[in-house]
Design a protein around this motif. Structure first.
Motif, PDB file in Angstrom:
ATOM      1  N   LEU A 129      15.567  -1.375  -6.315  1.00  0.00           N
ATOM      2  CA  LEU A 129      15.439  -2.201  -7.511  1.00  0.00           C
ATOM      3  C   LEU A 129      14.671  -3.495  -7.243  1.00  0.00           C
ATOM      4  O   LEU A 129      14.031  -4.039  -8.143  1.00  0.00           O
ATOM      5  CB  LEU A 129      16.830  -2.517  -8.065  1.00  0.00           C
ATOM      6  N   LYS A 130      14.728  -3.990  -6.023  1.00  0.00           N
ATOM      7  CA  LYS A 130      14.011  -5.221  -5.679  1.00  0.00           C
ATOM      8  C   LYS A 130      12.606  -4.932  -5.164  1.00  0.00           C
ATOM      9  O   LYS A 130      11.637  -5.569  -5.583  1.00  0.00           O
ATOM     10  CB  LYS A 130      14.800  -6.002  -4.620  1.00  0.00           C
ATOM     11  N   TYR A 131      12.490  -3.987  -4.256  1.00  0.00           N
ATOM     12  CA  TYR A 131      11.197  -3.651  -3.659  1.00  0.00           C
ATOM     13  C   TYR A 131      10.958  -2.144  -3.756  1.00  0.00           C
ATOM     14  O   TYR A 131      11.128  -1.410  -2.787  1.00  0.00           O
ATOM     15  CB  TYR A 131      11.145  -4.089  -2.193  1.00  0.00           C
ATOM     16  N   PRO A 132      10.590  -1.650  -4.945  1.00  0.00           N
ATOM     17  CA  PRO A 132      10.343  -0.211  -5.074  1.00  0.00           C
ATOM     18  C   PRO A 132       9.147   0.211  -4.222  1.00  0.00           C
ATOM     19  O   PRO A 132       8.212  -0.572  -4.021  1.00  0.00           O
ATOM     20  CB  PRO A 132      10.043  -0.044  -6.570  1.00  0.00           C
ATOM     21  N   PRO A 133       9.165   1.421  -3.673  1.00  0.00           N
ATOM     22  CA  PRO A 133       8.078   1.865  -2.793  1.00  0.00           C
ATOM     23  C   PRO A 133       6.770   2.048  -3.553  1.00  0.00           C
ATOM     24  O   PRO A 133       6.762   2.318  -4.755  1.00  0.00           O
ATOM     25  CB  PRO A 133       8.591   3.207  -2.246  1.00  0.00           C
ATOM     26  N   ASN A 134       5.673   1.908  -2.839  1.00  0.00           N
ATOM     27  CA  ASN A 134       4.344   2.066  -3.405  1.00  0.00           C
ATOM     28  C   ASN A 134       3.600   3.201  -2.722  1.00  0.00           C
ATOM     29  O   ASN A 134       3.812   3.457  -1.534  1.00  0.00           O
ATOM     30  CB  ASN A 134       3.535   0.773  -3.258  1.00  0.00           C
ATOM     31  N   PRO A 135       2.711   3.880  -3.430  1.00  0.00           N
ATOM     32  CA  PRO A 135       1.913   4.951  -2.819  1.00  0.00           C
ATOM     33  C   PRO A 135       0.904   4.388  -1.831  1.00  0.00           C
ATOM     34  O   PRO A 135       0.697   3.164  -1.751  1.00  0.00           O
ATOM     35  CB  PRO A 135       1.229   5.612  -4.023  1.00  0.00           C
ATOM     36  N   PRO A 136       0.215   5.254  -1.064  1.00  0.00           N
ATOM     37  CA  PRO A 136      -0.690   4.791   0.002  1.00  0.00           C
ATOM     38  C   PRO A 136      -1.788   3.841  -0.452  1.00  0.00           C
ATOM     39  O   PRO A 136      -2.204   2.979   0.305  1.00  0.00           O
ATOM     40  CB  PRO A 136      -1.291   6.104   0.523  1.00  0.00           C
ATOM     41  N   ALA A 137      -2.280   3.984  -1.672  1.00  0.00           N
ATOM     42  CA  ALA A 137      -3.400   3.154  -2.118  1.00  0.00           C
ATOM     43  C   ALA A 137      -2.984   1.745  -2.513  1.00  0.00           C
ATOM     44  O   ALA A 137      -3.825   0.928  -2.893  1.00  0.00           O
ATOM     45  CB  ALA A 137      -4.112   3.820  -3.300  1.00  0.00           C
ATOM     46  N   VAL A 138      -1.711   1.445  -2.447  1.00  0.00           N
ATOM     47  CA  VAL A 138      -1.193   0.153  -2.887  1.00  0.00           C
ATOM     48  C   VAL A 138      -0.621  -0.595  -1.691  1.00  0.00           C
ATOM     49  O   VAL A 138       0.121  -0.025  -0.896  1.00  0.00           O
ATOM     50  CB  VAL A 138      -0.108   0.337  -3.968  1.00  0.00           C
ATOM     51  N   GLY A 139      -0.965  -1.875  -1.582  1.00  0.00           N
ATOM     52  CA  GLY A 139      -0.397  -2.698  -0.516  1.00  0.00           C
ATOM     53  C   GLY A 139      -1.451  -3.260   0.402  1.00  0.00           C
ATOM     54  O   GLY A 139      -2.457  -2.608   0.700  1.00  0.00           O
ATOM     55  N   ASP A 140      -1.210  -4.476   0.845  1.00  0.00           N
ATOM     56  CA  ASP A 140      -2.108  -5.155   1.768  1.00  0.00           C
ATOM     57  C   ASP A 140      -1.622  -4.918   3.195  1.00  0.00           C
ATOM     58  O   ASP A 140      -0.485  -5.263   3.528  1.00  0.00           O
ATOM     59  CB  ASP A 140      -2.133  -6.655   1.458  1.00  0.00           C
ATOM     60  N   PRO A 141      -2.466  -4.317   4.067  1.00  0.00           N
ATOM     61  CA  PRO A 141      -2.024  -4.059   5.454  1.00  0.00           C
ATOM     62  C   PRO A 141      -1.585  -5.316   6.192  1.00  0.00           C
ATOM     63  O   PRO A 141      -0.767  -5.248   7.106  1.00  0.00           O
ATOM     64  CB  PRO A 141      -3.261  -3.433   6.105  1.00  0.00           C
TER      65      PRO A 141
END
Length: 251
Positions: A129-141
């Motif tokens: 609820l706080k940090y839902p997972p994101n798919p591979p194309a989302v997120g800063d390494p």
């Protein structure tokens, strides 16, 4: 009389089957979303290289190939979920052994189901609820360390919230069943809300990323975990449930 070794073996076996079935759910419901996210990432990279000329296009073509191909990743999914299921089953069995006498029920099956429900809430639902997972194309390494630390912190907070709910529920039990239920919910919710207000907000989803695909992936991830914990709880409850002959008390 059941020994710790027998309880542990049961947890490992149940965890293995739960992990494999959770992997099947992830393969059917999650992998198509991962493929779609990767396709979006590759399309954006190609468009970026075209916009910046042949030099960037050549550099993009020389990007490091993944260490494991997508087909290898899909096959390894079952290995990963199977091993994680075994590990979780072992931890669950240890927790059941240590906490069994503190669980206020004379039924081992109910105790196992209650422990599984508490584990799902604390380990899965509160962090989701706080940090839902994101798919591979989302997120800063570059922020992966920060995201990992905050996620692990939410797991600890989730377990503390479950403990607070149980403690307040037992304290309020003297005032009746309604007060007991209200106390448990209040202890859990207040702890979680307070933690959510303190923890940093992390949102690295690009505005152009399809919201439908994002939430399909997130719910597939939640469904995978729910399948794992559901099967672990009911499977372990079935293995520790006492037969009628075992419940007879000699007079």
């Amino acid at each position: 009389m059941r020994t710790f070794g027998s309880l542990l073996v049961r947890g490992l076996i149940v965890g293995l089957f739960a992990g494999l079935l959770a992997g099947t759910f992830a393969y059917v419901m999650g992998e198509p979303r991962v493929d779609a996210a990767i396709a979006i990432e590759e399309a954006n990279a190609t468009a970026h290289s075209h916009d910046h000329g042949s030099g960037d296009e050549h550099a993009a073509g020389e990007e490091e190939a993944p260490l494991v191909s997508r087909s290898g990743q899909k096959a390894g999914l079952f290995l990963a979920t199977g091993l994680s299921g075994v590990a979780l089953g072992g931890i669950f069995a240890v927790g059941f052994t240590l906490l069994r006498r503190r669980l206020r029920t004379g039924n081992d099956a109910y105790a196992a189901l209650g422990l599984a429900a508490a584990g799902f809430i604390g380990v899965v639902l509160v962090p989701f609820l706080k940090y839902p997972p994101n798919p591979p194309a989302v997120g800063d390494p570059e922020t992966i360390t920060r995201r990992t630390v905050t996620y692990l912190l939410t797991i600890v907070i989730g377990l503390l919230a479950v403990w607070a709910g149980v403690a307040l529920s037992r304290w309020a039990a003297r005032y009746g069943d309604v007060a007991r239920l209200a106390g448990g919910v209040a202890g859990l919710v207040v702890t979680v809300v307070a933690a959510y207000l303190i923890l940093p907000r992390i949102n690295e989803v690009p505005d152009a990323f399809p919201a439908t695909l994002l939430w399909q992936f997130r719910f597939a991830s939640l469904g995978t975990q729910a399948t794992l914990w559901l099967l672990l709880g009911f499977g372990y409850a079935a293995t520790v449930a006492r037969r009628p002959s075992e419940q007879k008390v000699s007079v």
